[in-house]
Design a protein around this motif. Structure first.
Motif, mmCIF file in Angstrom:
data_model
loop_
_atom_site.group_PDB
_atom_site.id
_atom_site.type_symbol
_atom_site.label_atom_id
_atom_site.label_comp_id
_atom_site.label_asym_id
_atom_site.label_seq_id
_atom_site.Cartn_x
_atom_site.Cartn_y
_atom_site.Cartn_z
ATOM 1 N N GLU A 4 30.220 29.112 43.865
ATOM 2 C CA GLU A 4 30.744 29.698 45.091
ATOM 3 C C GLU A 4 32.263 29.578 45.045
ATOM 4 N N VAL A 5 32.951 30.668 45.305
ATOM 5 C CA VAL A 5 34.413 30.646 45.310
ATOM 6 C C VAL A 5 34.935 31.235 46.610
ATOM 7 N N THR A 6 36.087 30.752 47.002
ATOM 8 C CA THR A 6 36.765 31.294 48.171
ATOM 9 C C THR A 6 37.746 32.352 47.695
ATOM 10 N N LEU A 7 37.627 33.540 48.267
ATOM 11 C CA LEU A 7 38.490 34.663 47.884
ATOM 12 C C LEU A 7 39.294 35.127 49.092
ATOM 13 N N ASN A 8 40.344 35.869 48.823
ATOM 14 C CA ASN A 8 41.197 36.430 49.868
ATOM 15 C C ASN A 8 41.196 37.942 49.764
ATOM 16 N N SER B 283 29.423 34.279 46.305
ATOM 17 C CA SER B 283 28.572 33.483 45.409
ATOM 18 C C SER B 283 27.575 34.326 44.621
ATOM 19 N N ARG C 194 41.525 33.984 40.367
ATOM 20 C CA ARG C 194 41.197 34.558 41.673
ATOM 21 C C ARG C 194 42.497 34.955 42.346
ATOM 22 N N GLU D 254 40.118 35.428 54.405
ATOM 23 C CA GLU D 254 39.411 34.569 53.465
ATOM 24 C C GLU D 254 37.904 34.726 53.639
ATOM 25 N N PHE D 255 37.171 34.702 52.512
ATOM 26 C CA PHE D 255 35.711 34.745 52.551
ATOM 27 C C PHE D 255 35.152 34.029 51.331
ATOM 28 N N THR D 256 33.877 33.721 51.386
ATOM 29 C CA THR D 256 33.202 33.022 50.296
ATOM 30 C C THR D 256 32.306 34.005 49.563
ATOM 31 N N ARG E 25 34.406 41.635 51.191
ATOM 32 C CA ARG E 25 33.726 40.650 52.052
ATOM 33 C C ARG E 25 32.234 40.907 52.174
#
Length: 173
Positions: free
Chosen positions: A25-29, A161, A144, A157-159, A94
């Motif tokens: 799981e990564v946090t993306l912008n 996976s 990223r 920001e969103f996650t 997103r």
């Protein structure tokens, strides 16, 4: 002795099942690019990635986001060995939409490459892959994109996976 073997078997099974069940799981912008403004977006590298830097200049115009990705001191993906042969640049939204923007082909250690997409709002991810024509990004995330610094572009920001299994690698970094 039989009970001890059974306990060991159950413990190993639980550990293996848990590892398989865990998703990367990564946090993306996600950046929403304004019409006709050039926006700079930086990238953060994963610990497995080469000691490289990467930035993007993106301009959204007439329904297309045109981007110039600049990297410095990048090493070829094939150095991971195993099944890894290439890097792929992805646009990720997103809602989970992913678009393979193409191979990030490293001919020189430092250069600028161009891509485009019809998306107006997206985050970017660079993954290491077995080949450049994959349909989903692998868990081998190398870079990223960050939030845009420009006030004209909004970032959220969103996650994410929904990664495909990673190709086999011989060298972890």
């Amino acid at each position: 002795m039989k009970n001890m073997r059974l306990v060991c078997f159950v413990m190993v099974s639980v550990i293996l099942f848990s590892a398989v069940g865990e998703a990367t799981e990564v946090t993306l912008n996600q950046v929403t690019f304004p019409e006709r403004n050039q926006i700079e977006v930086g990238f953060v590298r994963d610990q497995r990635a080469p000691e490289a830097t990467m930035t993007a200049q993106i301009q959204y115009r007439e329904g297309q986001a045109e981007m110039k990705i600049r990297f410095r001191e990048m090493k070829p993906a094939i150095l991971f060995a195993g099944d890894v042969t290439s890097y792929v640049l992805w646009a990720v939204t997103r809602d989970g939409t992913v678009e393979n923007l193409g191979e990030l082909w490293v001919r020189e250690t430092s250069e600028t490459v161009e891509y485009s997409t019809g998306l107006k709002s997206f985050a970017m991810v660079v993954t290491a892959e077995a080949h450049p024509l994959v349909s989903a990004p692998s868990e081998l995330v190398m870079f990223r994109s960050l939030a845009a610094k420009a006030k004209k572009a909004t970032s959220a920001e969103f996650t994410f996976s929904d990664f495909a299994p990673a190709p086999t690698i011989e060298y972890p970094s």
